[in-house]
Design a protein around this motif. Structure first.
Motif, PDB file in Angstrom:
ATOM      1  N   GLU A  49     -31.986  -7.351 -26.049  1.00 35.64           N
ATOM      2  CA  GLU A  49     -32.870  -8.122 -25.684  1.00 35.64           C
ATOM      3  C   GLU A  49     -33.476  -8.700 -27.183  1.00 35.64           C
ATOM      4  OE1 GLU A  49     -35.966  -6.936 -22.773  1.00 35.64           O
ATOM      5  OE2 GLU A  49     -34.628  -7.238 -21.290  1.00 35.64           O
ATOM      6  N   GLN A  50     -33.598  -7.775 -28.039  1.00 31.19           N
ATOM      7  CA  GLN A  50     -34.142  -7.974 -29.496  1.00 31.19           C
ATOM      8  C   GLN A  50     -32.904  -8.604 -30.450  1.00 31.19           C
ATOM      9  OE1 GLN A  50     -37.290  -7.690 -30.224  1.00 31.19           O
ATOM     10  NE2 GLN A  50     -37.632  -7.302 -28.054  1.00 31.19           N
ATOM     11  N   LYS A  51     -31.678  -7.815 -30.006  1.00 30.69           N
ATOM     12  CA  LYS A  51     -30.664  -8.381 -30.981  1.00 30.69           C
ATOM     13  C   LYS A  51     -29.964  -9.678 -30.524  1.00 30.69           C
ATOM     14  CE  LYS A  51     -29.178  -3.559 -32.226  1.00 30.69           C
ATOM     15  NZ  LYS A  51     -28.194  -2.762 -31.905  1.00 30.69           N
ATOM     16  N   GLN A  52     -30.324 -10.008 -29.380  1.00 32.98           N
ATOM     17  CA  GLN A  52     -29.593 -11.331 -28.613  1.00 32.98           C
ATOM     18  C   GLN A  52     -29.797 -12.529 -29.899  1.00 32.98           C
ATOM     19  OE1 GLN A  52     -30.897 -12.921 -25.084  1.00 32.98           O
ATOM     20  NE2 GLN A  52     -33.033 -12.019 -25.478  1.00 32.98           N
ATOM     21  N   PHE A  53     -30.888 -12.515 -30.401  1.00 37.49           N
ATOM     22  CA  PHE A  53     -31.400 -13.501 -31.474  1.00 37.49           C
ATOM     23  C   PHE A  53     -30.696 -13.474 -32.472  1.00 37.49           C
ATOM     24  CE2 PHE A  53     -35.348 -12.515 -29.019  1.00 37.49           C
ATOM     25  CZ  PHE A  53     -35.108 -13.357 -27.941  1.00 37.49           C
ATOM     26  N   ARG A  54     -30.035 -12.425 -32.755  1.00 41.00           N
ATOM     27  CA  ARG A  54     -29.096 -12.496 -33.984  1.00 41.00           C
ATOM     28  C   ARG A  54     -27.833 -12.466 -33.952  1.00 41.00           C
ATOM     29  NH1 ARG A  54     -33.144  -8.154 -34.586  1.00 41.00           N
ATOM     30  NH2 ARG A  54     -31.400  -6.912 -34.246  1.00 41.00           N
ATOM     31  N   ASP A  55     -27.431 -12.028 -32.740  1.00 40.57           N
ATOM     32  CA  ASP A  55     -25.785 -11.899 -32.490  1.00 40.57           C
ATOM     33  C   ASP A  55     -25.542 -12.595 -31.221  1.00 40.57           C
ATOM     34  OD1 ASP A  55     -23.332 -10.942 -31.828  1.00 40.57           O
ATOM     35  OD2 ASP A  55     -23.804  -8.878 -32.635  1.00 40.57           O
ATOM     36  N   PRO A  56     -24.650 -13.811 -31.565  1.00 36.48           N
ATOM     37  CA  PRO A  56     -24.230 -14.528 -30.092  1.00 36.48           C
ATOM     38  C   PRO A  56     -23.575 -13.557 -29.260  1.00 36.48           C
ATOM     39  CG  PRO A  56     -23.114 -15.059 -32.177  1.00 36.48           C
ATOM     40  CD  PRO A  56     -24.218 -14.279 -32.725  1.00 36.48           C
ATOM     41  N   HIS A  57     -22.736 -12.578 -29.802  1.00 36.02           N
ATOM     42  CA  HIS A  57     -21.893 -11.588 -28.739  1.00 36.02           C
ATOM     43  C   HIS A  57     -22.881 -10.909 -28.028  1.00 36.02           C
ATOM     44  CE1 HIS A  57     -18.444 -12.765 -30.835  1.00 36.02           C
ATOM     45  NE2 HIS A  57     -18.842 -12.326 -31.960  1.00 36.02           N
ATOM     46  N   VAL A  58     -23.913 -10.426 -28.494  1.00 42.10           N
ATOM     47  CA  VAL A  58     -24.744  -9.706 -27.729  1.00 42.10           C
ATOM     48  C   VAL A  58     -25.593 -10.439 -26.700  1.00 42.10           C
ATOM     49  CG1 VAL A  58     -27.221  -8.340 -27.785  1.00 42.10           C
ATOM     50  CG2 VAL A  58     -25.482  -8.005 -29.512  1.00 42.10           C
ATOM     51  N   LYS A  59     -25.848 -11.870 -27.038  1.00 43.53           N
ATOM     52  CA  LYS A  59     -26.460 -12.730 -26.211  1.00 43.53           C
ATOM     53  C   LYS A  59     -25.597 -12.937 -25.043  1.00 43.53           C
ATOM     54  CE  LYS A  59     -28.517 -17.249 -26.196  1.00 43.53           C
ATOM     55  NZ  LYS A  59     -29.009 -18.462 -26.791  1.00 43.53           N
ATOM     56  N   ALA A  60     -24.133 -13.161 -25.096  1.00 44.83           N
ATOM     57  CA  ALA A  60     -23.435 -13.444 -24.094  1.00 44.83           C
ATOM     58  C   ALA A  60     -23.073 -12.330 -23.323  1.00 44.83           C
ATOM     59  CB  ALA A  60     -21.859 -13.762 -24.875  1.00 44.83           C
ATOM     60  N   TRP A  61     -23.074 -10.969 -23.845  1.00 41.04           N
ATOM     61  CA  TRP A  61     -23.087  -9.699 -23.078  1.00 41.04           C
ATOM     62  C   TRP A  61     -24.258  -9.873 -22.366  1.00 41.04           C
ATOM     63  CZ3 TRP A  61     -26.573  -5.672 -22.911  1.00 41.04           C
ATOM     64  CH2 TRP A  61     -26.228  -4.664 -22.173  1.00 41.04           C
TER      65      TRP A  61
END
Length: 112
Positions: free
Chosen positions: A59-71
């Motif tokens: 939830e914290q990393k999704q703003f910096r990494d689009p792959h994390v957001k997609a995951w």
């Protein structure tokens, strides 16, 4: 951004509800009546704790990494599907209880 925060909050809330459901009398009774290995229940509990930690971090990393957001989006979809499955199980359990009580009452009235 608000949608991502809301999605994360929903995911965290679901994990907490899942913990409660796994610890419920009905789930424990289900495992015991079917002679299922209760270590499976313990493993599910451990997995939920792991998922909770991972999603907090994601939830914290999704703003910096689009792959994390997609995951995180994919995990949210899986969680919603799981929640639907658990709701269906709860519905079926309640339906069976009501039908059993109704059948019992009908038999009682026939003998009276």
């Amino acid at each position: 951004m608000a949608a991502e925060l809301l999605g994360g909050a929903l995911l965290s809330a679901f994990v907490n509800v899942a913990f409660d459901r796994l610890a419920s009398f009905e789930v424990l009774d289900f495992f015991r009546r079917r002679k299922l290995d209760e270590s499976l229940l313990s493993n599910l509990n451990i997995m939920l704790h792991s998922i909770n930690s991972l999603t907090d971090d994601a939830e914290q990393k999704q703003f910096r990494d689009p792959h994390v957001k997609a995951w995180l989006f994919a995990v949210n979809e899986a969680v919603f599907d799981t929640e639907d499955l658990l709701d269906e199980k709860d519905y079926q359990l309640i339906k069976c209880k009501v039908e059993a009580e109704s059948a019992h009452q009908n038999l009682t009235y026939k003998f009276i």
